[in-house]
Design a protein around this motif. Structure first.
Motif, mmCIF file in Angstrom:
data_model
loop_
_atom_site.group_PDB
_atom_site.id
_atom_site.type_symbol
_atom_site.label_atom_id
_atom_site.label_comp_id
_atom_site.label_asym_id
_atom_site.label_seq_id
_atom_site.Cartn_x
_atom_site.Cartn_y
_atom_site.Cartn_z
ATOM 1 N N VAL A 141 0.849 -1.192 0.000
ATOM 2 C CA VAL A 141 0.000 0.000 0.000
ATOM 3 C C VAL A 141 0.884 1.241 0.000
ATOM 4 C CG1 VAL A 141 -1.948 -1.060 1.237
ATOM 5 C CG2 VAL A 141 -0.087 0.000 2.522
ATOM 6 N N THR A 142 0.328 2.343 -0.495
ATOM 7 C CA THR A 142 0.979 3.636 -0.341
ATOM 8 C C THR A 142 0.047 4.465 0.527
ATOM 9 O OG1 THR A 142 1.810 3.370 -2.569
ATOM 10 C CG2 THR A 142 2.089 5.530 -1.565
ATOM 11 N N VAL A 143 0.608 5.047 1.580
ATOM 12 C CA VAL A 143 -0.209 5.649 2.632
ATOM 13 C C VAL A 143 0.122 7.129 2.792
ATOM 14 C CG1 VAL A 143 -0.764 5.556 5.085
ATOM 15 C CG2 VAL A 143 -0.264 3.445 3.836
ATOM 16 N N PHE A 144 -0.916 7.940 2.878
ATOM 17 C CA PHE A 144 -0.736 9.372 3.106
ATOM 18 C C PHE A 144 -1.615 9.807 4.282
ATOM 19 C CE2 PHE A 144 0.182 8.573 -1.320
ATOM 20 C CZ PHE A 144 1.303 9.339 -1.574
ATOM 21 N N PRO A 145 -1.045 9.981 5.458
ATOM 22 C CA PRO A 145 -1.846 10.468 6.582
ATOM 23 C C PRO A 145 -2.295 11.917 6.352
ATOM 24 C CG PRO A 145 0.216 9.472 7.345
ATOM 25 C CD PRO A 145 0.327 9.652 5.859
ATOM 26 N N VAL A 146 -3.526 12.181 6.711
ATOM 27 C CA VAL A 146 -4.054 13.553 6.739
ATOM 28 C C VAL A 146 -4.893 13.700 8.008
ATOM 29 C CG1 VAL A 146 -4.046 13.871 4.231
ATOM 30 C CG2 VAL A 146 -6.067 12.916 5.342
ATOM 31 N N ALA A 147 -5.443 14.898 8.213
ATOM 32 C CA ALA A 147 -6.074 15.133 9.510
ATOM 33 C C ALA A 147 -7.591 15.124 9.504
ATOM 34 C CB ALA A 147 -5.588 16.470 10.076
ATOM 35 N N THR A 148 -8.213 15.276 8.343
ATOM 36 C CA THR A 148 -9.674 15.319 8.339
ATOM 37 C C THR A 148 -10.250 14.385 7.283
ATOM 38 O OG1 THR A 148 -10.032 17.040 6.671
ATOM 39 C CG2 THR A 148 -9.555 17.804 8.906
ATOM 40 N N GLY A 149 -11.479 13.966 7.532
ATOM 41 C CA GLY A 149 -12.144 13.077 6.598
ATOM 42 C C GLY A 149 -12.438 13.750 5.273
ATOM 43 N N THR A 150 -12.774 15.017 5.319
ATOM 44 C CA THR A 150 -13.056 15.732 4.080
ATOM 45 C C THR A 150 -11.808 15.825 3.221
ATOM 46 O OG1 THR A 150 -14.910 16.982 5.023
ATOM 47 C CG2 THR A 150 -13.767 17.975 3.153
ATOM 48 N N ALA A 151 -10.687 16.128 3.833
ATOM 49 C CA ALA A 151 -9.428 16.167 3.077
ATOM 50 C C ALA A 151 -9.115 14.795 2.501
ATOM 51 C CB ALA A 151 -8.293 16.631 3.975
ATOM 52 N N CYS A 152 -9.317 13.790 3.309
ATOM 53 C CA CYS A 152 -9.002 12.422 2.902
ATOM 54 C C CYS A 152 -9.811 12.038 1.660
ATOM 55 C CB CYS A 152 -9.321 11.500 4.075
ATOM 56 S SG CYS A 152 -8.537 9.900 4.028
ATOM 57 N N ASN A 153 -11.106 12.289 1.710
ATOM 58 C CA ASN A 153 -11.965 11.950 0.584
ATOM 59 C C ASN A 153 -11.662 12.791 -0.655
ATOM 60 O OD1 ASN A 153 -13.491 9.968 1.828
ATOM 61 N ND2 ASN A 153 -15.002 11.412 2.624
ATOM 62 N N ALA A 154 -11.577 14.091 -0.453
ATOM 63 C CA ALA A 154 -11.435 14.980 -1.609
ATOM 64 C C ALA A 154 -10.091 14.770 -2.293
ATOM 65 C CB ALA A 154 -11.617 16.435 -1.181
ATOM 66 N N LEU A 155 -9.050 14.566 -1.497
ATOM 67 C CA LEU A 155 -7.745 14.288 -2.096
ATOM 68 C C LEU A 155 -7.765 12.965 -2.842
ATOM 69 C CD1 LEU A 155 -5.339 15.535 0.709
ATOM 70 C CD2 LEU A 155 -5.313 16.284 -1.683
ATOM 71 N N ALA A 156 -8.330 11.945 -2.225
ATOM 72 C CA ALA A 156 -8.373 10.637 -2.876
ATOM 73 C C ALA A 156 -9.114 10.726 -4.208
ATOM 74 C CB ALA A 156 -9.044 9.618 -1.962
ATOM 75 N N LEU A 157 -10.241 11.415 -4.200
ATOM 76 C CA LEU A 157 -11.011 11.530 -5.440
ATOM 77 C C LEU A 157 -10.251 12.319 -6.504
ATOM 78 C CD1 LEU A 157 -14.556 12.141 -3.942
ATOM 79 C CD2 LEU A 157 -13.733 10.084 -5.105
ATOM 80 N N SER A 158 -9.496 13.310 -6.075
ATOM 81 C CA SER A 158 -8.758 14.112 -7.052
ATOM 82 C C SER A 158 -7.704 13.284 -7.768
ATOM 83 C CB SER A 158 -8.130 15.331 -6.384
ATOM 84 O OG SER A 158 -6.999 14.966 -5.611
ATOM 85 N N ALA A 159 -7.325 12.163 -7.183
ATOM 86 C CA ALA A 159 -6.375 11.275 -7.854
ATOM 87 C C ALA A 159 -7.059 10.344 -8.845
ATOM 88 C CB ALA A 159 -5.608 10.447 -6.819
ATOM 89 N N LEU A 160 -8.370 10.330 -8.815
ATOM 90 C CA LEU A 160 -9.114 9.396 -9.673
ATOM 91 C C LEU A 160 -9.830 10.054 -10.841
ATOM 92 C CD1 LEU A 160 -10.853 6.958 -7.131
ATOM 93 C CD2 LEU A 160 -8.576 6.813 -8.143
ATOM 94 N N THR A 161 -10.057 11.341 -10.764
ATOM 95 C CA THR A 161 -10.868 11.966 -11.802
ATOM 96 C C THR A 161 -10.244 13.247 -12.315
ATOM 97 O OG1 THR A 161 -13.023 12.935 -12.315
ATOM 98 C CG2 THR A 161 -12.286 13.150 -10.052
ATOM 99 N N PRO A 162 -10.314 13.469 -13.620
ATOM 100 C CA PRO A 162 -9.876 14.754 -14.165
ATOM 101 C C PRO A 162 -10.968 15.798 -13.911
ATOM 102 C CG PRO A 162 -10.752 13.428 -15.943
ATOM 103 C CD PRO A 162 -10.796 12.569 -14.690
ATOM 104 N N PRO A 163 -10.658 17.072 -14.155
ATOM 105 C CA PRO A 163 -11.662 18.129 -13.918
ATOM 106 C C PRO A 163 -12.946 17.912 -14.715
ATOM 107 C CG PRO A 163 -9.491 19.102 -14.186
ATOM 108 C CD PRO A 163 -9.344 17.633 -14.505
#
Lengths: 352, 352, 352, 352
Positions: free
Chosen positions: A51-73
């Motif tokens: 796995v590649t792991v990136f700790p962050v502090a909030t659930g919103t950041a976690c979700n939004a960042l993860a999604l930004s890696a999956l979809t173009p604008p």
């Protein structure tokens, strides 16, 4: 007594101890520290894969960042209409993805049915320049209705998404609750069933503020470090995020906490089901209970000092009750006893 | 011994204690808690004026969010060419502002001179549709060169910016160090000199991960809560951010920590200045020392286990040494002693 | 007489005729029409290679869209400090790329020297998470100073960029002028020298409003159609963009127009060079002339009805004079004659 | 014969003539020309009020730019679920607004009912930091179903939006068709009924590529020029956009064209209604006809060379037929005659 949300709880003592210990001495910043390394190793073991792991502090950041890696604008993220990313993040996914669209799908008990996804994909305009292009599927586990997806359901949904070239994200703000509830392995609930990236929550289940973006599809993780940094979510003193996660995962604390919260929800649900005029809206499979009850009883419970949210449902009065790692059986019982006593009193006549 | 950065330090014991205490019991999330209320009150008292306060966890978030409240996407932020927002945030200001441009200005010792700003503003194309519109001035206090702006300099720069309708931001990642260094009041260094919004740092000076966006211009704070939320920087268990800030500001801890770090830097600078072949690049006014020294000495110090960054300057070998609240006099003295011993040995001949 | 810009000219009669002819009958929208197909074929022939072509209507759209295909939001675009993308597009590249940074480089006569690029790349922080990542090099051909890059210079610059994994963009708003000036083939000036994507201008050289993004690197063109659409730059009646481009490229009109404009600039430059007190700032290699002249003469020329822009240079009075496909020799001669007559009159004494 | 869309038509001869005339001589760029000035004056007269006008070239740009002036990135735009901004612009509104969300509302015949809007607003979470904030209402006139909003309906919807502090946008890609259909004044259909900004279409109704953002609320127009420029939608040779609009509005051409197209749709609808097995899906109030008909007939019509789009409706076979300024009565009659002849032949038996 507070049933408003699991985020009204404090931090688990083991996590506080880990923070105090992590504070000793100097450590290199930005994740170049032993705690972060150990968290990654721990997650690889728990998920039985690289796995590649990136700790962050909030659930919103976690979700939004993860999604930004999956979809173009110009992409779209398909999700349940009750999903946190759609309802509770003030447009964070749109911000982080550069303006991708969320396409919401209906579904009973907070779950998307494969047939619903299939129909949506069939009409989605893949390749049509006027249409945003579905690029990710986001599943919430446990769901916003306190239910869970079984591995075969995840697999069916993920297969549909992958067949269209989409990535699969799991919002696991309450992932531990689902693991315990299903008795399935973390691997079975994620990559073995087609999940490419997981938002692994810890905050709601005993951490202070710690989540992790966990990539199973390593190719998706490429350049993610830049996304996190430029969103202000790379901590300089990263050890304090990682120490929380390390303690959370150590000795099964995450599963013990979730198991306790689930048990408290089950106790609450059982008690509610036995009360006249009270109904459960969804199966109780994790740590949230949704119940209809008379409006005057809701008000009386609030007046009695219990904290929870009204959660109107199809025009009926209803509430959401969330349990946490520190909810006591006595809290549950006190809630039930008070509600029972209120329900015995006839409802006040409407003002005339 | 670590002089790489003040962010390699852990957290101050008082802050760890505050976290443990804050963890007791339930608290409503997202800032609706007494800790957050008390921090706002404390800052109003310290700054001697009404303020609107938004705790966040990282300096990059603090800066980028603050700037996004000052400039539209077609705006520009003027800053020193060494500013953290330009050099070290991977484009976070551009992300949060929707694509505004950073316009960098030169200036000795990390400071912008009013004449330099004036000239830049004169050529900036205000009102010309082809040009981005300067909308904010960002000053770093203490600067990236370990120097400080005196109140009259801030006032001169802010007046120029305000005359053009621009907002004034202060990156105060090391604000406490500047306050102690100048012996000026926090008010004098900010709103009384024209600062509209301050990024108040705590992480580098004893917190675990806590900063605050402090608005003096209340109109600028409007709708800021939505910006923070949608960037994933609204903590559910906000009390843990606020508790850090509360302890940081209580009983002058922030100034005591900064005063200690500044004293350690002064001790280091004095020792370095006395060594042959070592030169100071900038006045030492806060907690950072920039020094030229022979390349072989730099390597030998690193080999001896001292941690710090090389900081090349105009083709010369140089280093940056940063002290923190927990730097010990013995650490400084050990560094100086070791360097002195190295400098006594002739440099090795270049390989032929 | 108007020397303000080549964009003050109308459209060439052949292009107007093509528009009228294209208007006959019905045609399918959004580029599914024969004109668009023929333009693509024509450009493949002219550039002697496979190309993917996207007509758009403005130079700013052409550049910003092209760059957005080369750089992620956390990327940087390196360009000359006088580049149109930096100076004259109000932040369009930042908007289209999602907030990438422009890194400007100095260079005489509007050109970047390979050594300058090399040095910038060496210090650019590739792979460092705190730094934006240089992802594209943008060259302007002909430059904003009316000069051109020779093929070997393009090759040297492109090689440096490619060695770093960067893409190479050419802003060819005045590409035709460069082709004529250098006597080099379009292929030689682009893909054979390492250019990956070209903004091919037509508007300044006889079209009404038509440019084309031309991809030589087909991989870069992938998904570009979505970028164009979502930026509002996909024309429904696309045939009207393509008809302009078709006529522009047919029978060498583009080169004839540019050749004429270049000749007019040369005539103007030769005349200016012969006048006392007038100096040329840059070699005149395309259709723009930059000249120093006394401030009072500039004012007198404006008062006489000539239109052009002041273009201050290092504190000296100077002007920019641009010729176009429809500039008449008589216009040039009238300008020169008037200026000569003005220069014969002594400058007025400064007010005392 | 082409009923696929009104955008498959060419340009009206009067508009082509205007372009040729506008091409004579030099003109200052970027809208500093007499054509642009005259268009603004013409629109002020037509709308009987002060307006601020920004010509652009595409409908998507027109809509997305207009919306970006009404909503912050954390805002939401409410619109009908069939709206062009939601369905056909590949996320352009999201791009231009910096990631605002579109909230779609259902409604018969392409129209939003005031009660539907009221209910949506009641549940929209105004002031809640987790929710995007509804900031604009967008109405399509004529709608995507070929119907129109009456002035009193616009007023009722706009009042609801204004009461919440939202701005009101009208997508008037087919505004002329609505004006003619309703016999109402342009003023009555816009600002007198509460519209703050109009996307005024011309392309579909006889122009080559020209639309205008028309602000009635002057405060909303502030800084809009920067938005247009940085999106690449400011034309250097603006006279060619403005000349189209000038000719479009002169001598009632816009209304004559729309009146003709509407009449052709009415003729088509009347003919279809008389055919067995054909049904109309919506009232025909503008220039589009939606009709159910047997699937084999649709195929046969396509095979006969007629061009139009299938438009499935609730599981039934259906088509969309769009008329334009240049649709001939004979085209309509030919379509009807052919369809009649096809419908007389029994449907082929399904393959077994």
């Amino acid at each position: 007594m507070n049933f408003a949300s699991d985020n009204t709880a404090g931090a688990h003592p083991a996590i506080l101890r880990a923070l105090a210990e992590a504070s000793e001495g100097r450590a290199m910043p930005y994740g170049n520290d032993p705690w972060t390394e150990r968290v990654a190793a721990s997650l690889a073991e728990i998920f039985e894969t690289a796995v590649t792991v990136f700790p962050v502090a909030t659930g919103t950041a976690c979700n939004a960042l993860a999604l930004s890696a999956l979809t173009p604008p110009w992409g779209a993220v398909m999700c349940h209409e009750s999903a946190h990313i759609e309802v509770d993040e003030c447009g964070a996914p749109e911000f982080f993805t550069g303006g991708a669209k969320l396409m919401t799908l209906p579904g009973g008990d907070g779950r998307i049915a494969p047939a619903t996804l299939e129909q949506a994909l069939a009409g989605a305009g893949f390749g049509v320049v006027h249409s945003v292009q579905p690029s990710a599927l986001s599943l919430t586990q446990a769901t916003e209705c306190g239910t869970v997806y079984r591995p075969d359901a995840i697999r069916a949904l993920a297969d549909l998404a992958h067949a269209r070239g989409m990535g699969v994200h799991m919002d696991g703000a309450r992932f531990a609750n689902a693991v315990v509830s299903l008795g399935a392995s973390p691997a079975e609930l994620t990559w073995r069933s087609g999940v490419d990236v997981l938002s692994l929550g810890a905050t709601k289940n005993g951490a202070m503020a710690a989540e992790a973006v966990v990539f199973f599809d390593q190719g998706r993780a490429d350049r993610f470090a830049f996304r996190r940094k430029r969103a202000g979510h790379l901590f300089s003193k990263m050890r304090f995020l990682s120490a929380q996660l390390e303690a959370y995962l150590a000795d099964g604390l995450w599963l013990a906490n979730a198991g306790h919260a689930n048990a408290m929800a089950a106790r609450l649900a059982a008690g509610l089901a036995a009360l006249p005029g009270v109904g459960l809206l969804h199966p109780v499979e994790a740590n949230a209970v949704f119940a209809t009850m008379p409006g005057h009883a809701i008000e009386a419970m609030k007046a009695a000092g219990f904290r929870f949210y009204r959660w109107p449902h199809d025009g009926s009065d209803a509430v959401r009750l969330v349990t946490a790692f520190d909810t006591q059986p006595a809290d549950v019982d006190a809630f039930l006893a008070k509600l029972q006593s209120i329900l015995l009193i006839p409802a006040p006549a409407a003002a005339t």
